[in-house]
Design a protein around this motif. Structure first.
Motif, PDB file in Angstrom:
ATOM      1  N   ASP A 160       0.826  -1.208   0.000  1.00 49.37           N
ATOM      2  CA  ASP A 160       0.000   0.000   0.000  1.00 49.37           C
ATOM      3  C   ASP A 160       0.860   1.257   0.000  1.00 49.37           C
ATOM      4  N   VAL A 161       1.927   1.243   0.805  1.00 55.68           N
ATOM      5  CA  VAL A 161       2.821   2.396   0.887  1.00 55.68           C
ATOM      6  C   VAL A 161       3.558   2.588  -0.439  1.00 55.68           C
ATOM      7  N   LEU A 162       4.072   1.498  -0.985  1.00 58.72           N
ATOM      8  CA  LEU A 162       4.798   1.591  -2.256  1.00 58.72           C
ATOM      9  C   LEU A 162       3.878   2.076  -3.373  1.00 58.72           C
ATOM     10  N   GLN A 163       2.635   1.630  -3.362  1.00 59.72           N
ATOM     11  CA  GLN A 163       1.691   2.049  -4.395  1.00 59.72           C
ATOM     12  C   GLN A 163       1.432   3.552  -4.326  1.00 59.72           C
ATOM     13  N   VAL A 164       1.287   4.092  -3.107  1.00 58.62           N
ATOM     14  CA  VAL A 164       1.053   5.525  -2.962  1.00 58.62           C
ATOM     15  C   VAL A 164       2.246   6.318  -3.493  1.00 58.62           C
ATOM     16  N   ILE A 165       3.450   5.896  -3.121  1.00 55.88           N
ATOM     17  CA  ILE A 165       4.649   6.597  -3.595  1.00 55.88           C
ATOM     18  C   ILE A 165       4.721   6.540  -5.116  1.00 55.88           C
TER      19      ILE A 165
END
Length: 414
Positions: free
Chosen positions: A185-190
């Motif tokens: 989820d974090v990588l997708q946002v970045i």
């Protein structure tokens, strides 16, 4: 010892994100932490020129901000209503127990990132919160980046913060057991922040450098604090794509496709660093989504001319991606790679196979890719129709002009 205002301004740009992240941990509330941080910097402006800059300015600002926040709670008429937002009184840190070691402050930045990217928030809220609270953009800057009106964006951020509070979303880095589920989820946002900067949704410019730089800064910080293979892969992907930024539009602002770009304009330092990140990612298993995508970007980056592109390797990489992470967009990219690898008829058939997928039928780049393959095959009437469909769906001005040029080139074709 005196401290010039300019040096305090520089300190704000450098440390405000860390200060606010830690104050959120200590005070338990986004708005209160932001107000307390502003109070702390105002105190620094007043006191440092007289007393001198402290040895650890970040810790000084956090400590001062913490006490300002506590004072605000005690003094305001809303104290009762807001007191529940704080940690229980007996658990509030004292002056002696405030953890202001560098590692704790760095961990706070990571905690805040995972909080802003919590899966219970909508993707739009995650991106907005990340840009506002972690990247430090103003509400107006975030609204402009996300193509929203500032009041609408501000309401979305307020609702997201309220949900974090009311749902008791933890301000914490996930455990090792939770991390595999939460990290994507974090990588997708970045990556979505990067993509919005690298390929704008609309407007007059293809690239927004400020957004790509913020995404890479955030990715670099994540890689430093959480060295995982897919974090390295994402850094590699962003750097290798970003290396092409100056070649994607010409001096007149017109879009330049990958095969026509002047590769002398590609930033070799970004390519060198990106490949170094990729090598670190490939050394760790399993190889994930961003690492495979970065491997494809590396193939393009290492070809000095478009004709030297190793399309066979790109097809193999897309085969692996589609097996592990099937999606219509990846299927589109794989079909184009197969066509470029000497099988245009197969590529076109594969495009037809996914043409009715709802996500693809509304995607202008699908119709543009199909039009390009049809044009290369001499199927000019079908190519014109596909270009016209792409033009109806495109929102970025340089892309619209590019599609119109392609249509104009086909006017005299049979």
């Amino acid at each position: 010892m005196s401290t010039e205002p300019a040096s305090i301004d520089g300190l704000y740009r450098e440390h405000s994100r860390r200060v606010q992240a830690t104050l959120i941990r200590l005070l338990g509330d986004f708005e209160l932490a932001e107000e307390a941080m502003q109070d702390a910097f105002m105190a620094a402006v007043q006191q440092w020129p007289v007393n001198g800059k402290p040895d650890n300015p970040t810790a000084w600002l956090i400590r001062t901000g913490y006490h300002c926040g506590i004072d605000q709670i005690r003094q305001r008429s809303t104290a009762r209503r807001r007191a529940h937002l704080l940690l229980p009184t007996e658990r509030l840190p004292t002056e002696e127990t405030l953890d202001l070691e560098l590692t704790a402050i760095e961990d706070d930045a990571l905690r805040l990132l995972f909080t802003c990217c919590h899966p219970s928030l909508s993707m739009e809220a995650r991106i907005a919160l990340t840009l506002r609270e972690i990247c430090g953009l103003t509400t107006e800057q975030v609204a402009s980046a996300l193509l929203m009106k500032p009041p609408t964006l501000a309401q979305r951020i307020v609702r997201a913060k309220r949900k974090i509070r009311d749902a008791h979303i933890p301000y914490a880095v996930p455990t090792q057991e939770e991390l595999p589920e939460r990290l994507p989820d974090v990588l997708q946002v970045i990556y979505l922040v990067f993509n919005e900067g690298y390929s704008r949704s609309t407007g007059a410019s293809v690239v927004d450098i400020s957004l790509t730089q913020e995404a890479m800064r955030l990715g670099n910080e994540l890689a430093r604090l959480l060295p995982q293979g897919e974090v390295f892969g994402l850094m590699a992907l962003m750097l290798l794509n970003n290396a092409r930024r100056d070649a994607r539009q010409d001096n007149d602002g017109e879009l330049v496709t990958l095969d026509a770009q002047d590769r002398r304009l590609w930033h070799q330092e970004d390519i060198h660093v990106g490949i170094a990140w990729l090598e670190q990612a490939l050394a760790l298993t399993p190889t994930g989504y961003y690492t495979l995508q970065a491997s494809i970007a590396a193939v393009h980056a290492q070809a000095s001319r478009a004709e030297q592109t190793d399309w066979r390797r790109i097809v193999r990489l897309y085969d692996a991606l589609c097996r592990r992470f099937p999606s219509p967009i990846l299927a589109l990219n794989r079909a184009v790679a197969i066509a470029m690898n000497g099988a245009p008829d197969t590529g076109l058939k594969l495009l037809d196979d996914i043409a009715h997928h709802p996500q693809i039928s509304r995607y202008h780049l699908f119709h543009a890719a199909k039009a390009d393959l049809l044009r290369r095959q001499g199927q000019y009437e079908a190519a014109r129709n596909a270009y016209q469909q792409a033009l109806l769906l495109a929102t970025l001005e340089p892309e619209k002009r590019f599609l119109n040029r392609r249509l104009a080139e086909l006017e005299n074709s049979p």
